[in-house]
Design a protein around this motif. Structure first.
Motif, short mmCIF file in Angstrom:
data_model
loop_
_atom_site.label_atom_id
_atom_site.label_comp_id
_atom_site.label_asym_id
_atom_site.label_seq_id
_atom_site.Cartn_x
_atom_site.Cartn_y
_atom_site.Cartn_z
N TRP A 123 51.59 32.64 35.93
CA TRP A 123 50.83 31.43 35.60
C TRP A 123 50.89 31.16 34.10
CZ3 TRP A 123 45.08 31.46 34.27
CH2 TRP A 123 44.61 30.15 34.06
N GLN A 124 50.71 32.20 33.32
CA GLN A 124 50.68 32.07 31.87
C GLN A 124 52.09 32.08 31.26
OE1 GLN A 124 47.63 32.18 29.58
NE2 GLN A 124 47.18 31.12 31.49
N ASP A 125 53.07 32.31 32.11
CA ASP A 125 54.45 32.39 31.66
C ASP A 125 54.64 33.45 30.57
OD1 ASP A 125 57.01 31.63 31.95
OD2 ASP A 125 56.91 29.85 30.66
N LEU A 126 54.06 34.61 30.78
CA LEU A 126 54.16 35.69 29.79
C LEU A 126 55.46 36.45 30.01
CD1 LEU A 126 50.55 37.22 30.12
CD2 LEU A 126 51.36 35.47 28.51
N SER A 127 56.07 36.86 28.90
CA SER A 127 57.25 37.70 29.08
C SER A 127 56.77 39.12 29.40
CB SER A 127 58.10 37.71 27.81
OG SER A 127 57.32 38.18 26.74
N ILE A 128 57.52 39.83 30.25
CA ILE A 128 57.15 41.22 30.54
C ILE A 128 58.33 42.13 30.27
CG2 ILE A 128 55.31 40.81 32.23
CD1 ILE A 128 57.40 41.40 34.43
N ASN A 129 58.03 43.39 30.24
CA ASN A 129 59.06 44.40 30.01
C ASN A 129 60.19 44.21 31.04
OD1 ASN A 129 60.49 46.84 29.82
ND2 ASN A 129 58.67 47.86 29.00
N PRO A 130 61.43 44.06 30.60
CA PRO A 130 62.52 43.76 31.55
C PRO A 130 62.75 44.86 32.58
CG PRO A 130 63.38 44.16 29.33
CD PRO A 130 61.90 44.08 29.20
N LEU A 131 62.22 46.06 32.31
CA LEU A 131 62.46 47.16 33.25
C LEU A 131 61.82 46.92 34.62
CD1 LEU A 131 62.02 50.15 30.79
CD2 LEU A 131 64.14 49.41 31.88
N ALA B 216 58.05 38.82 72.74
CA ALA B 216 58.33 38.34 71.38
C ALA B 216 59.42 37.28 71.43
CB ALA B 216 58.74 39.49 70.50
N GLU B 217 59.17 36.22 70.69
CA GLU B 217 60.15 35.14 70.56
C GLU B 217 60.65 35.15 69.12
OE1 GLU B 217 61.21 32.79 72.66
OE2 GLU B 217 60.06 33.70 74.31
N PRO B 218 61.91 34.86 68.88
CA PRO B 218 62.37 34.78 67.48
C PRO B 218 61.52 33.77 66.72
CG PRO B 218 64.22 34.63 68.99
CD PRO B 218 62.99 34.59 69.83
N ALA B 219 61.17 34.12 65.46
CA ALA B 219 60.33 33.21 64.68
C ALA B 219 60.92 33.03 63.30
CB ALA B 219 58.93 33.80 64.56
N THR B 220 60.63 31.89 62.70
CA THR B 220 60.99 31.68 61.29
C THR B 220 59.72 31.22 60.60
OG1 THR B 220 61.61 29.44 61.81
CG2 THR B 220 63.41 31.03 61.65
N ALA B 221 59.72 31.29 59.28
CA ALA B 221 58.53 30.85 58.55
C ALA B 221 58.98 30.13 57.29
CB ALA B 221 57.66 32.05 58.21
N LEU B 222 58.05 29.38 56.75
CA LEU B 222 58.27 28.67 55.49
C LEU B 222 58.60 29.68 54.39
CD1 LEU B 222 57.60 25.62 55.27
CD2 LEU B 222 55.43 26.28 54.20
N ASN B 223 59.49 29.31 53.48
CA ASN B 223 59.80 30.23 52.38
C ASN B 223 59.46 29.55 51.05
OD1 ASN B 223 60.74 32.22 50.76
ND2 ASN B 223 62.91 32.04 51.34
N PRO B 224 58.17 29.52 50.70
CA PRO B 224 57.74 28.66 49.59
C PRO B 224 58.10 29.20 48.20
CG PRO B 224 55.87 29.86 50.47
CD PRO B 224 57.04 30.24 51.30
N GLY B 225 58.26 30.51 48.04
CA GLY B 225 58.57 31.07 46.71
C GLY B 225 57.31 31.30 45.89
N TRP B 226 57.44 32.11 44.83
CA TRP B 226 56.26 32.54 44.06
C TRP B 226 55.65 31.43 43.22
CZ3 TRP B 226 53.23 36.36 45.09
CH2 TRP B 226 53.70 37.45 45.78
N LYS B 227 56.46 30.45 42.83
CA LYS B 227 55.92 29.35 42.01
C LYS B 227 54.80 28.67 42.77
CE LYS B 227 58.69 27.43 38.41
NZ LYS B 227 60.13 27.38 38.29
N GLU B 228 55.07 28.45 44.07
CA GLU B 228 54.09 27.80 44.92
C GLU B 228 52.84 28.69 45.07
OE1 GLU B 228 53.79 24.94 45.87
OE2 GLU B 228 52.58 24.84 47.69
N ALA B 229 53.07 29.99 45.18
CA ALA B 229 51.94 30.91 45.30
C ALA B 229 51.05 30.84 44.06
CB ALA B 229 52.45 32.34 45.51
N VAL B 230 51.69 30.74 42.90
CA VAL B 230 50.91 30.63 41.65
C VAL B 230 50.10 29.33 41.68
CG1 VAL B 230 51.06 30.35 39.14
CG2 VAL B 230 52.52 32.04 40.30
N ARG B 231 50.77 28.26 42.07
CA ARG B 231 50.11 26.94 42.11
C ARG B 231 48.87 26.99 43.02
NH1 ARG B 231 50.56 21.53 44.16
NH2 ARG B 231 51.76 22.12 46.01
#
Ligand code: PMP
Length: 901
Positions: A363-371, A181-196
């Motif tokens: 995607w729809q930018d819906l508000s959800i229960n804050p819990l 095993a070699e140390p690895a890193t990966a892209l950290n795109p975030g959820w906005k990108e996942a939605v896109r």
């Protein structure tokens, strides 16, 4: 149950490093596949989850930089147990222990490369920390002695440039395979990108869901959304709004979080006020549990019923999903609400996983229960027994004010009932009968469990201080994998438990009642004590019926093709099994649709002469009386003998009445009203001394006591398959000899037919004209196998002890009269009783409404007996089956007490 068409894999774009809900990414790359674990539910780790995982990883290995996109795949465990997926690979396991109340993180071999680059601790170096020497050969799979101290747990293990995981226990380490095993890193795109990257897939999902709603929203005069305040119904509300649905309602149980109520109000949803008073009810009924959610009826179903009766028939859009729990798997697009026939439910997102739900929300930018962002996975009542202990723990920090009231109640309840502290400390109150995992925890920690898997009450000395679970080694991730496989095979595992045989506990049961109960899919929240009317069928019986339908359905006995050969063989074999089951290998076993048909076949199949007489008893079911009375048209008369002081047929009267004119005695083996077991062997002797034939009605005996017709010495034995776990529409008539005239003539029962006569078939076929109930007969054969597998003696003993407990419980209540035989050996678990001043129907209805207990009331098709007992309104009858539990018996007794008071 057959698996629904669920997605068992997760797609991942290797280029954008985002999860996908379809097999391709909008960047044009083909997705890679990540296998998921049952129930295949996968969801994004929200901020509280990510923070938790990061802190556990950092605590174990030092600062590691991890991706913000992590997914959680629910799997089986003691409590919360989730596979963490990161960078399109298994990263590790997030596990909560209900005993030490802590989370732990076990890294997966695939996750090692993302940690070793920055790890400052948590790595066990084989060369430095163990006594390994090269001469010992392979490292993988071995248990190696440590020479540096490491607390028990899971670690990254290193040997030069090779890495793997290892489990430390008692100063040894067991190492899995090591890989380079070699140390690895990966892209950290975030959820906005996942939605896109998922936008096209999301559009498709939305389109299909809206189409589903539009297709059905006019099936009833009005349409609404059932809103729970959770994420799924938030999506359902949004989709329904787009389809043109305007109304939505929320049922306020009175046990909601303030955040939820605020959120519901912000959505403009109608709030239906709570039904019953939970806090009053719980003082009597005790905490609701996963297997006894009486609270739902009180707080949700009842108010819903009232609401629906006000608006009339409607279509309701809801957010139920297959993946939420295996119980919901297979949910149809629309389904009639069984509790509320006015309501047709549509589940437009039933095939979505939580991943789709969140991506859609973002995607729809819906508000959800804050819990949700505070760490709760599901949102409902703050004391819902369906919650995980990890969630309760979470809630204690989010809303200590709310949880305190419940915690205080649980503690007081445990004290009152004599439960050990673990009842509330580990959340064991959430089950009436503990599941295998909890039983295992109890066994490991010396917490005693009754044989029916309820917690033992009494005084307890804790062996291990709370929060310090000694010596339990952390399981390697792979073993949880195999656990998952074991569970998905559908068979309950059995964990040995301590069996109690003390004072008022019933005697040890010769079989695993909790495991047996799992074989009966219909057993759920209700307590079924109407087994004398009909019983339930286990999976094995249902499988046998379905197997016939799926694999070899054809007619029997009339051709040569292979399907017919299989069906005929199995159908014939079922007869053999049923005959053997009642010790009747030497006679003829005919399948009928029930006991009634079997008795009628004898009545119509014997050759009668004017002046012939039949003797029966006042104990009989109408089915063992009316067929004999009907013979008066041939000049045959019926003598009905009475009962002795133990409600058994008066044998001295029988001896007095029997005469040369008597051709047949027809008597029940066990009473369906009083449970009395009749001494049929003695009666057979009297009959044979007088040259009289004996018919025994075995409808009530066959399911509950070992039966041996050869030993009894009867000539005919009638029974109902549906009362002995077989399908409805099944039963049998056993005959010592094929000496009856066949009543039904036609196809299938003849060997040859000439111009003016016929030669009947041999054996049972002579009596089964026309196409029989083939799948039913085969199912009956499977029922017999099932009963034999448990052992009729075991069933008899267990039911006898439950019966004793029930009778004693009922007899201790003032105003209750029990009608039963005194000798436990001469009765089965059919117990009739009355309550002064109440009609039996009223009592049965109250038991149903108050406690979901199903009992029978009325005259039980035994009017002459009722007249003889002076009970013109009949009785309430509780009848026990092999799957009933001590708890159910106690519940009935407690409920009767409550009705009386
Ligand atoms: N005899 C007895 C003693 C019974 O209990 C019953 C069913 N309650 C019957 C006969 C009739 O059985 P079936 O309805 O299956 O014909």
């Amino acid at each position: 149950m057959r698996d629904p068409p669920v997605k068992k894999i997760l797609y991942w774009c290797p280029k954008c490093n985002v999860p996908l809900i379809g097999s391709s990414c909008s960047c044009g790359s083909e997705a890679v596949k990540v296998p998921l674990l049952k129930p295949y539910e996968v969801r994004p780790a929200l901020s509280a989850d990510v923070a938790l995982i990061k802190s556990l990883v950092n605590e174990k290995f030092g600062d590691a930089s991890l991706s913000d996109i992590m997914l959680l795949n629910k799997s089986g465990g003691d409590d919360r147990a989730e596979l963490v997926i990161m960078n399109g690979e298994r990263f590790g396991w997030l596990v909560f222990s209900p005993v030490n109340r802590k989370y732990r993180f076990d890294i997966a071999p695939e996750g090692i490369k993302y940690v070793i680059g920055s790890a400052t601790k948590g790595i066990l170096d084989i060369e430095k920390d163990t006594g390994y020497s090269k001469s010992m050969g392979r490292i993988g799979g071995k248990r190696i002695q440590l020479n540096t101290f490491f607390p028990d747990g899971t670690y990254i293990v290193k040997y030069r440039s090779r890495y793997g995981t290892g489990i430390v226990r008692d100063d040894t380490v067991k190492i899995k395979e090591l890989v380079a095993a070699e140390p690895a890193t990966a892209l950290n795109p975030g959820w906005k990108e996942a939605v896109r990257r998922n936008k096209n897939h999301l559009k498709n999902l939305e389109h299909t869901a809206i189409r589903t709603i539009k297709q059905h929203m006019n099936d009833r005069p009005c349409v609404n959304v059932s809103f729970s305040g959770g994420k799924d119904s938030t999506v359902a509300l949004n989709l329904a709004g787009k389809a043109g649905v305007k109304k939505a309602f929320f049922i306020d149980t009175g046990l909601e979080f303030p955040e939820t109520i605020e959120f519901v109000k912000s959505k403009g949803v109608d709030i239906i006020e709570k039904g019953g008073d939970f806090w009053k009810a719980v003082e009597r009924a005790g905490p609701p549990s996963k297997d006894n959610r009486w609270c739902c009826k009180l707080l949700k179903l009842n108010p819903l019923k009232v609401y629906l009766s006000g608006i009339g028939p409607c279509v309701t859009v809801q957010g139920n999903r297959w993946y939420e729990s295996w119980n919901r798997a297979g949910l149809d697009e629309t389904n009639q609400n069984p509790a509320n026939p006015l309501q047709l439910n549509i589940s437009p997102i039933r095939g979505w996983r939580a991943l789709e739900v969140y991506l859609y929300i973002w995607w729809q930018d819906l508000s959800i229960n804050p819990l949700y962002e505070k760490g709760l996975e599901r949102i409902g009542c703050y004391l819902c027994p369906a919650m995980l202990e990890s969630e309760f723990e979470e809630m204690r920090s989010i809303h200590p004010d709310y949880t305190k009231r419940w915690d205080d109640f649980l503690e007081k309840w445990a004290e009152k009932k004599g439960y050990p502290e673990e009842f509330y400390e580990w959340g064991l109150w959430r089950w009436k009968a503990l599941p295998p995992k909890m039983r295992e925890i109890c066994r490991d920690n010396d917490v005693e469990v009754n044989y029916d898997y309820t917690l033992k009450t009494g005084s307890f000395e804790r062996k291990t201080p709370a929060g310090q679970k000694a010596g339990k080694t952390e399981e390697p991730p792979e073993s949880r994998d195999s656990e998952d496989k074991k569970n998905s095979a559908g068979r309950p595992e059995t964990v040995p438990v301590k069996v109690l045989e003390s004072g008022n506990e019933v005697a040890a049961c010769g079989y695993d009642v909790a495991a047996v109960r799992k074989d009966f899919p219909i057993l759920g929240d209700v307590t079924y004590l109407d087994n004398a009317a009909t019983g339930f069928s286990p999976e094995k019986v249902l499988d046998a019926v379905i197997d016939f339908e799926h694999n070899y359905r054809s007619n029997v006995g009339r051709g040569v093709h292979s399907l017919m050969q299989i069906a005929s063989q199995k159908y014939w074999h079922a007869h053999e099994k049923a005959a053997k089951f009642i010790g009747g290998e030497d006679g003829v076993m005919v399948f009928t649709k029930n006991t009634t048909e079997a008795i009628n076949m004898v009545a119509m199949g014997m050759s009668w002469q004017p002046g012939d007489r039949i003797i029966t008893t006042v104990l009989e079911h109408h089915s063992n009386l009316l067929p004999w009375r009907a013979l008066s048209k041939y000049g045959v008369s019926v003598d009905v003998i009475g009962l002795d002081s133990s409600y058994s047929p008066d044998l001295s009267e029988l001896k007095r009445v029997i005469s040369p004119k008597t051709k047949l005695v027809a008597v029940t083996h066990a009473s369906n009203v009083l449970g009395v077991v009749v001494p049929v062997k003695e009666i057979a002797e009297i009959c044979h001394e007088n040259g009289v034939k004996l018919l025994v009605d075995g409808a009530q005996s066959t399911p509950h006591i070992p039966v041996n017709v050869a030993d009894i010495g009867c000539d005919y034995f009638a029974f109902s398959g549906h009362k002995m776990l077989g399908p409805t529409g099944t039963g049998g008539l056993w005959m010592k000899m094929a000496d009856l005239n066949p009543v039904f003539l036609g196809g299938g029962m003849v060997e040859s037919v000439t111009k003016d006569g016929f030669v009947p078939e041999k054996g049972y076929r002579m009596y089964e004209a026309g196409t029989p109930n083939i799948s039913g007969g085969i199912g009956l054969g499977a029922a017999v196998d099932y009963l034999s597998g448990i052992g009729m003696k075991n069933i008899r003993d267990y039911e006898e002890s439950l019966t004793k407990r029930l009778i004693e419980g009922l007899e201790s209540i003032p105003g209750v009269t029990v009608y039963t035989a005194k000798d436990p050996k001469m009765r089965i678990g059919v117990v009739s009783f009355t309550i002064d001043g109440l009609h039996p129907h009223e009592v049965a209805q109250m038991l149903d409404e108050n406690a979901d207990i199903m009992v029978r009331s009325g005259n039980h098709c035994c009017q002459p007996l009722m007249e003889c007992l002076g009970l013109k309104e009949g009785t309430v009858r509780a009848s026990i089956g092999l799957y009933n539990t001590v708890h159910e018996i106690d519940l009935l007794v407690a409920s009767v007490k409550e009705i009386v008071s």
